[in-house]
Enzyme design. Structure first.
Site, PDB file in Angstrom:
ATOM      1  N   HIS A  62      15.011 -14.347 -29.075  1.00 41.42           N
ATOM      2  CA  HIS A  62      14.481 -15.609 -28.603  1.00 41.42           C
ATOM      3  C   HIS A  62      13.204 -15.983 -29.348  1.00 41.42           C
ATOM      4  O   HIS A  62      12.404 -15.114 -29.711  1.00 41.42           O
ATOM      5  CB  HIS A  62      14.187 -15.519 -27.104  1.00 41.42           C
ATOM      6  CG  HIS A  62      15.398 -15.232 -26.282  1.00 41.42           C
ATOM      7  ND1 HIS A  62      15.347 -14.551 -25.083  1.00 41.42           N
ATOM      8  CD2 HIS A  62      16.720 -15.520 -26.484  1.00 41.42           C
ATOM      9  CE1 HIS A  62      16.572 -14.440 -24.583  1.00 41.42           C
ATOM     10  NE2 HIS A  62      17.417 -15.023 -25.414  1.00 41.42           N
ATOM     11  N   LYS A  72       3.879 -13.280 -26.883  1.00 42.99           N
ATOM     12  CA  LYS A  72       4.254 -12.404 -25.770  1.00 42.99           C
ATOM     13  C   LYS A  72       3.620 -11.034 -25.937  1.00 42.99           C
ATOM     14  O   LYS A  72       3.571 -10.493 -27.044  1.00 42.99           O
ATOM     15  CB  LYS A  72       5.778 -12.233 -25.710  1.00 42.99           C
ATOM     16  CG  LYS A  72       6.534 -13.518 -25.445  1.00 42.99           C
ATOM     17  CD  LYS A  72       8.039 -13.299 -25.522  1.00 42.99           C
ATOM     18  CE  LYS A  72       8.793 -14.600 -25.341  1.00 42.99           C
ATOM     19  NZ  LYS A  72      10.240 -14.428 -25.548  1.00 42.99           N
ATOM     20  N   TYR A 132       6.444  -9.433 -19.135  1.00 42.44           N
ATOM     21  CA  TYR A 132       5.983 -10.249 -20.247  1.00 42.44           C
ATOM     22  C   TYR A 132       4.712 -10.996 -19.832  1.00 42.44           C
ATOM     23  O   TYR A 132       4.721 -11.686 -18.813  1.00 42.44           O
ATOM     24  CB  TYR A 132       6.991 -11.340 -20.619  1.00 42.44           C
ATOM     25  CG  TYR A 132       8.448 -11.001 -20.678  1.00 42.44           C
ATOM     26  CD1 TYR A 132       9.154 -11.117 -21.878  1.00 42.44           C
ATOM     27  CD2 TYR A 132       9.171 -10.640 -19.540  1.00 42.44           C
ATOM     28  CE1 TYR A 132      10.517 -10.873 -21.940  1.00 42.44           C
ATOM     29  CE2 TYR A 132      10.528 -10.381 -19.597  1.00 42.44           C
ATOM     30  CZ  TYR A 132      11.204 -10.501 -20.791  1.00 42.44           C
ATOM     31  OH  TYR A 132      12.545 -10.259 -20.846  1.00 42.44           O
ATOM     32  N   ASP A 169      23.108 -16.293 -25.464  1.00 43.70           N
ATOM     33  CA  ASP A 169      22.847 -15.361 -26.563  1.00 43.70           C
ATOM     34  C   ASP A 169      24.109 -15.073 -27.366  1.00 43.70           C
ATOM     35  O   ASP A 169      24.057 -14.904 -28.587  1.00 43.70           O
ATOM     36  CB  ASP A 169      22.245 -14.055 -26.027  1.00 43.70           C
ATOM     37  CG  ASP A 169      20.820 -14.235 -25.522  1.00 43.70           C
ATOM     38  OD1 ASP A 169      20.184 -15.247 -25.868  1.00 43.70           O
ATOM     39  OD2 ASP A 169      20.335 -13.354 -24.775  1.00 43.70           O
TER      40      ASP A 169
END
Length: 200
Positions: A62, A72, A132, A169
């Protein structure tokens, strides 16, 4: 805390010291002083995310439109996972390169990836949790993906695990297709954005 830059430029591994005793364990997976020393700016925090995955779950690759992108800082508070960072910034000296780090609830290593980099992971155990710390909130219109099974990338997923993936995905384009479509971040724009962060 030990810090090292990964093979992908602008991605770092942070290794905190753990303090086990008869009660259990204490650890600080994120420490601002170590982060600022490595990156030259504090972590902007707009959102925290938490996912739980079955063994074999594969999430990613991603990335977000940059700027503003989404940096992140990730770690694994339960279970174990293989975390992968991919350089998707067109023009980067490490474009198309990846690096992988095992994150687990024993060592509590963390990985930071700057805006413009791609992120993916596979859960190595059932009930694996990922936390995250994100620099920006979720922006559906600016979120994209690259196939984590792209043979040209050759990401190091364990061969003995079946890949459990989302439909999004599974249908994501290859890196070459994303280059052709012009959806990938540009390295020069990302670097200019990082410099603005350091100037604050």
């Amino acid at each position: 805390m030990q810090v090292r830059e990964l093979a992908v430029r602008d991605a770092y591994e942070f290794v905190p010291k753990t303090f086990p005793d008869h009660r259990g364990l204490f650890v600080a997976p994120f420490q601002e002083e170590a982060f600022v020393k490595a990156l030259g700016h504090p972590l902007r925090l707009a959102q925290t995310n938490h996912s739980v995955s079955r063994r074999g779950t594969l999430r990613g690759v991603h990335f977000s439109d940059t700027p503003p992108g989404q940096a992140k800082y990730v770690y694994c508070p339960r279970g174990a996972l293989l975390d992968v960072v991919v350089d998707l910034r067109v023009g980067s000296p490490t474009f198309g390169r990846w690096d992988a780090v095992r994150l687990d609830s024993t060592g509590f290593r963390a990985v930071y990836l700057a805006e413009g980099l791609g992120h993916a992971f596979m859960a190595l155990e059932d009930d694996t949790a990922m936390t995250y710390l994100c620099s920006t909130g979720y922006n559906p219109a600016g979120e994209h993906g690259i196939s984590p099974l792209d043979p040209e990338l050759g990401l190091p997923w364990p061969a003995d695990l079946a890949s459990i993936m989302s439909e999004k995905d599974t249908s994501a384009p290859t890196l070459a297709e994303a280059v052709a479509d012009g959806v990938l971040p540009r390295y020069d724009a990302c670097v200019a954005f990082y410099e603005r962060l350091r100037a604050y």
